[in-house]
Write a protein that holds these residues in place. Structure first.
Motif, PDB file in Angstrom:
ATOM      1  N   ALA A  91       8.460   2.631  -7.691  1.00  0.00           N
ATOM      2  CA  ALA A  91       8.097   3.750  -6.819  1.00  0.00           C
ATOM      3  C   ALA A  91       8.798   5.034  -7.247  1.00  0.00           C
ATOM      4  O   ALA A  91       8.194   6.121  -7.222  1.00  0.00           O
ATOM      5  CB  ALA A  91       8.440   3.404  -5.370  1.00  0.00           C
ATOM      6  N   LEU A  92      10.054   4.922  -7.652  1.00  0.00           N
ATOM      7  CA  LEU A  92      10.790   6.103  -8.104  1.00  0.00           C
ATOM      8  C   LEU A  92      10.193   6.674  -9.385  1.00  0.00           C
ATOM      9  O   LEU A  92      10.252   7.884  -9.625  1.00  0.00           O
ATOM     10  CB  LEU A  92      12.264   5.739  -8.335  1.00  0.00           C
ATOM     11  N   PRO A  99      -1.236  12.807  -7.540  1.00  0.00           N
ATOM     12  CA  PRO A  99      -1.819  11.925  -6.530  1.00  0.00           C
ATOM     13  C   PRO A  99      -2.024  10.508  -7.068  1.00  0.00           C
ATOM     14  O   PRO A  99      -2.323  10.315  -8.248  1.00  0.00           O
ATOM     15  CB  PRO A  99      -3.162  12.591  -6.210  1.00  0.00           C
ATOM     16  N   ASN A 100      -1.841   9.527  -6.178  1.00  0.00           N
ATOM     17  CA  ASN A 100      -1.937   8.122  -6.585  1.00  0.00           C
ATOM     18  C   ASN A 100      -3.348   7.603  -6.293  1.00  0.00           C
ATOM     19  O   ASN A 100      -3.722   7.420  -5.132  1.00  0.00           O
ATOM     20  CB  ASN A 100      -0.903   7.310  -5.799  1.00  0.00           C
ATOM     21  N   PRO A 101      -4.142   7.332  -7.327  1.00  0.00           N
ATOM     22  CA  PRO A 101      -5.527   6.881  -7.097  1.00  0.00           C
ATOM     23  C   PRO A 101      -5.609   5.490  -6.490  1.00  0.00           C
ATOM     24  O   PRO A 101      -6.664   5.102  -5.975  1.00  0.00           O
ATOM     25  CB  PRO A 101      -6.133   6.905  -8.515  1.00  0.00           C
ATOM     26  N   ASP A 102      -4.524   4.737  -6.542  1.00  0.00           N
ATOM     27  CA  ASP A 102      -4.539   3.377  -5.998  1.00  0.00           C
ATOM     28  C   ASP A 102      -4.363   3.354  -4.480  1.00  0.00           C
ATOM     29  O   ASP A 102      -4.549   2.306  -3.850  1.00  0.00           O
ATOM     30  CB  ASP A 102      -3.435   2.539  -6.638  1.00  0.00           C
ATOM     31  N   LEU A 103      -3.962   4.490  -3.896  1.00  0.00           N
ATOM     32  CA  LEU A 103      -3.769   4.541  -2.444  1.00  0.00           C
ATOM     33  C   LEU A 103      -5.089   4.919  -1.779  1.00  0.00           C
ATOM     34  O   LEU A 103      -5.555   6.053  -1.871  1.00  0.00           O
ATOM     35  CB  LEU A 103      -2.687   5.568  -2.086  1.00  0.00           C
ATOM     36  N   THR A 104      -5.694   3.948  -1.127  1.00  0.00           N
ATOM     37  CA  THR A 104      -6.980   4.202  -0.464  1.00  0.00           C
ATOM     38  C   THR A 104      -6.793   4.791   0.928  1.00  0.00           C
ATOM     39  O   THR A 104      -7.651   5.535   1.416  1.00  0.00           O
ATOM     40  CB  THR A 104      -7.799   2.909  -0.371  1.00  0.00           C
ATOM     41  N   THR A 105      -5.707   4.430   1.580  1.00  0.00           N
ATOM     42  CA  THR A 105      -5.396   4.995   2.899  1.00  0.00           C
ATOM     43  C   THR A 105      -3.940   5.445   2.918  1.00  0.00           C
ATOM     44  O   THR A 105      -3.077   4.789   2.348  1.00  0.00           O
ATOM     45  CB  THR A 105      -5.612   3.963   4.024  1.00  0.00           C
ATOM     46  N   ALA A 134      10.887  -1.853   2.828  1.00  0.00           N
ATOM     47  CA  ALA A 134      10.042  -0.781   3.365  1.00  0.00           C
ATOM     48  C   ALA A 134       9.959   0.434   2.456  1.00  0.00           C
ATOM     49  O   ALA A 134       8.971   1.177   2.484  1.00  0.00           O
ATOM     50  CB  ALA A 134      10.564  -0.365   4.742  1.00  0.00           C
ATOM     51  N   LEU A 135      10.990   0.665   1.654  1.00  0.00           N
ATOM     52  CA  LEU A 135      11.090   1.910   0.900  1.00  0.00           C
ATOM     53  C   LEU A 135       9.997   2.122  -0.152  1.00  0.00           C
ATOM     54  O   LEU A 135       9.455   3.240  -0.247  1.00  0.00           O
ATOM     55  CB  LEU A 135      12.459   2.012   0.230  1.00  0.00           C
ATOM     56  N   PRO A 136       9.649   1.142  -0.985  1.00  0.00           N
ATOM     57  CA  PRO A 136       8.683   1.429  -2.056  1.00  0.00           C
ATOM     58  C   PRO A 136       7.355   1.986  -1.536  1.00  0.00           C
ATOM     59  O   PRO A 136       6.852   3.005  -2.037  1.00  0.00           O
ATOM     60  CB  PRO A 136       8.493   0.063  -2.740  1.00  0.00           C
ATOM     61  N   GLY A 137       6.784   1.340  -0.526  1.00  0.00           N
ATOM     62  CA  GLY A 137       5.523   1.825   0.019  1.00  0.00           C
ATOM     63  C   GLY A 137       5.655   3.200   0.636  1.00  0.00           C
ATOM     64  O   GLY A 137       4.776   4.061   0.475  1.00  0.00           O
ATOM     65  N   LEU A 138       6.755   3.424   1.339  1.00  0.00           N
ATOM     66  CA  LEU A 138       6.992   4.728   1.960  1.00  0.00           C
ATOM     67  C   LEU A 138       7.100   5.817   0.900  1.00  0.00           C
ATOM     68  O   LEU A 138       6.493   6.895   1.036  1.00  0.00           O
ATOM     69  CB  LEU A 138       8.264   4.673   2.795  1.00  0.00           C
ATOM     70  N   ILE A 139       7.862   5.565  -0.152  1.00  0.00           N
ATOM     71  CA  ILE A 139       8.031   6.567  -1.208  1.00  0.00           C
ATOM     72  C   ILE A 139       6.700   6.854  -1.901  1.00  0.00           C
ATOM     73  O   ILE A 139       6.373   8.018  -2.196  1.00  0.00           O
ATOM     74  CB  ILE A 139       9.097   6.100  -2.219  1.00  0.00           C
ATOM     75  N   LEU A 140       5.903   5.808  -2.148  1.00  0.00           N
ATOM     76  CA  LEU A 140       4.608   6.019  -2.799  1.00  0.00           C
ATOM     77  C   LEU A 140       3.699   6.896  -1.945  1.00  0.00           C
ATOM     78  O   LEU A 140       3.027   7.808  -2.457  1.00  0.00           O
ATOM     79  CB  LEU A 140       3.945   4.671  -3.075  1.00  0.00           C
ATOM     80  N   GLU A 141       3.676   6.637  -0.634  1.00  0.00           N
ATOM     81  CA  GLU A 141       2.811   7.435   0.239  1.00  0.00           C
ATOM     82  C   GLU A 141       3.310   8.873   0.350  1.00  0.00           C
ATOM     83  O   GLU A 141       2.513   9.822   0.312  1.00  0.00           O
ATOM     84  CB  GLU A 141       2.716   6.792   1.620  1.00  0.00           C
ATOM     85  N   LEU A 142       4.610   9.042   0.501  1.00  0.00           N
ATOM     86  CA  LEU A 142       5.157  10.396   0.582  1.00  0.00           C
ATOM     87  C   LEU A 142       4.923  11.165  -0.716  1.00  0.00           C
ATOM     88  O   LEU A 142       4.593  12.357  -0.699  1.00  0.00           O
ATOM     89  CB  LEU A 142       6.649  10.338   0.904  1.00  0.00           C
ATOM     90  N   HIS A 144       2.504  10.733  -2.838  1.00  0.00           N
ATOM     91  CA  HIS A 144       1.079  11.096  -2.862  1.00  0.00           C
ATOM     92  C   HIS A 144       0.822  12.328  -1.990  1.00  0.00           C
ATOM     93  O   HIS A 144       0.108  13.267  -2.402  1.00  0.00           O
ATOM     94  CB  HIS A 144       0.252   9.910  -2.371  1.00  0.00           C
ATOM     95  N   CYS A 145       1.433  12.344  -0.812  1.00  0.00           N
ATOM     96  CA  CYS A 145       1.183  13.436   0.131  1.00  0.00           C
ATOM     97  C   CYS A 145       1.737  14.774  -0.358  1.00  0.00           C
ATOM     98  O   CYS A 145       1.106  15.820  -0.139  1.00  0.00           O
ATOM     99  CB  CYS A 145       1.774  13.095   1.499  1.00  0.00           C
ATOM    100  N   VAL A 146       2.916  14.754  -0.983  1.00  0.00           N
ATOM    101  CA  VAL A 146       3.458  16.045  -1.435  1.00  0.00           C
ATOM    102  C   VAL A 146       2.653  16.610  -2.597  1.00  0.00           C
ATOM    103  O   VAL A 146       2.723  17.823  -2.868  1.00  0.00           O
ATOM    104  CB  VAL A 146       4.960  15.939  -1.827  1.00  0.00           C
TER     105      VAL A 146
END
Length: 391
Positions: A91-92, A99-105, A134-142, A144-146
């Motif tokens: 994730a780091l 943007p992460n194309p693998d994140l559908t939601t 919990a951290l890897p998924g959270l970091i990936l989503e954040l 993507h959002c930034v």
């Protein structure tokens, strides 16, 4: 307490013998070597030959590497640690890939910001594995959002998640990954244009490195806060002084320790109470006392440390991670004062309060090794503690 030059095969043979509650005579009776030779090897007067090591390992029922190799670095098997940190490392590594194309939601920004705070709270409660999961998924989503809809609150949340990743990696014995996480924190804090978050990152870097560049990092952190008078800025400035205390203590600079402690006390008085809500630093008078205790231990001023430890009264609101650290420090200074039963009691309290963190604290291993060194035959409770940390 065992010194670094005691860390030879003979010392480890004595350590493992005592953990199994055997006298030198009883061990010598189990191996084809004399009591005299065993005694000389254990005290370091003679080197342990491969044949003697193999015989002792067989007699004690341990792997020979426990007698010849370095002390175990961590209590969790390597594959379990890898399962915790590998997703975090991945994730780091995605920080600059857009943007992460693998994140559908992706969760709403407000939910991600709240979760960044929640996972930080898990670490402060010494729930390391839950935070690591919990951290890897959270970091990936954040991340993507930034890249898709950047905002200062999202950048701050990402910086906070990176800071938590640093804490988890460090507590699980991965300082290399902790450094990577701090680099990412600095990148995100800069994007947020948040001087307090950037200053916290400088503080974390300084205490992680504890080298020639640490004090300039502390100074640069204070520079970022020039002209800032908010309670947040005062708390961060005070924590920077406590970071300087840690660095100065490592360098045995008692004068600098005293100077920075005085500055931290003055800021703690201005902050008033414990600033738990400020970057989870818990800066306040008690935190200053805890750092004073840590400095005395680092400088091996154990008489001072014992008095400081016994005078400390932790509030019920104290974060569990800090409470566990105090209990381990208390166990260490009680051991150094020649009170093994009291020392072991505080270790047991630390284990009960925060088992995940206590297993990984260097003071835990140092205290247990010291207690074994003091005991002719380690009591069952000490033997159980030693097995728990992988000795």
């Amino acid at each position: 307490m065992p010194l670094a030059d005691d860390d030879h095969a003979g010392y480890r043979i004595r350590e493992q013998r005592r953990l199994r509650r055997l006298s030198q005579r009883e061990l010598a009776d189990r191996i084809p070597y004399s009591l005299s030779l065993l005694n000389q090897v254990e005290c370091g007067a003679r080197s342990a030959t491969p044949g003697l090591v193999a015989a002792v390992a067989q007699a004690l029922g341990v792997d020979a590497s426990k007698l010849t190799g370095p002390a175990a670095a961590g209590p969790l098997p390597s594959e379990r640690l890898l399962a915790l940190v590998a997703p975090l490392r991945e994730a780091l590594d995605r920080f600059d890939l857009g943007p992460n194309p693998d994140l559908t939601t992706v969760q709403p920004a407000r939910d991600l910001i709240a979760k960044a705070d929640a996972v930080c709270r898990q670490v402060r409660a010494a729930r390391l594995r839950a935070a690591a999961a919990a951290l890897p998924g959270l970091i990936l989503e954040l991340t993507h959002c930034v890249w898709t809809s950047p905002s200062a609150p999202l950048w701050r949340a990402l910086a906070s998640a990176y800071r938590t990743a640093h804490d988890v990696a460090l507590k699980l014995g991965h300082p290399d990954l902790a450094r990577v996480a701090l680099d990412r924190m600095g990148w995100a804090a800069g994007k947020a244009s948040d001087p307090c978050t950037e200053a916290v990152q400088r503080y974390k870097r300084a205490i992680l490195w504890r080298c020639a560049t640490s004090l300039p990092l502390i100074s640069s952190g204070h520079g970022l806060l020039t002209g800032e008078t908010s309670r947040e800025a005062l708390a961060v400035a005070g924590q920077l002084h406590l970071g300087a205390v840690t660095v100065a203590a490592k360098n045995e600079d008692a004068s600098a320790v005293a100077t920075h402690l005085a500055a931290a006390r003055e800021l703690a008085d201005r902050v008033g109470g414990e600033a738990r809500e400020v970057h989870w630093l818990s800066f306040g008078r008690v935190n200053v006392q805890l750092h004073e205790l840590g400095a005395s231990i680092a400088m091996r001023r154990f008489d001072d440390a014992l008095g400081q430890a016994r005078a400390l009264k932790l509030p019920d609101s104290m974060l569990m991670s800090r409470r566990a650290r105090y209990l381990v420090d208390r166990a260490l200074v009680e051991m150094e004062a020649g009170s093994p039963k009291t020392s072991l009691r505080y270790l047991a309290e630390a284990r009960k309060a925060a088992p995940e963190q206590t297993r990984h604290l260097p003071g835990t291993r140092a205290t247990i090794r010291g207690l074994v060194h003091m005991s002719r035959r380690a009591p069952d409770s000490l033997g159980g503690m030693a097995r728990w940390i992988g000795m």
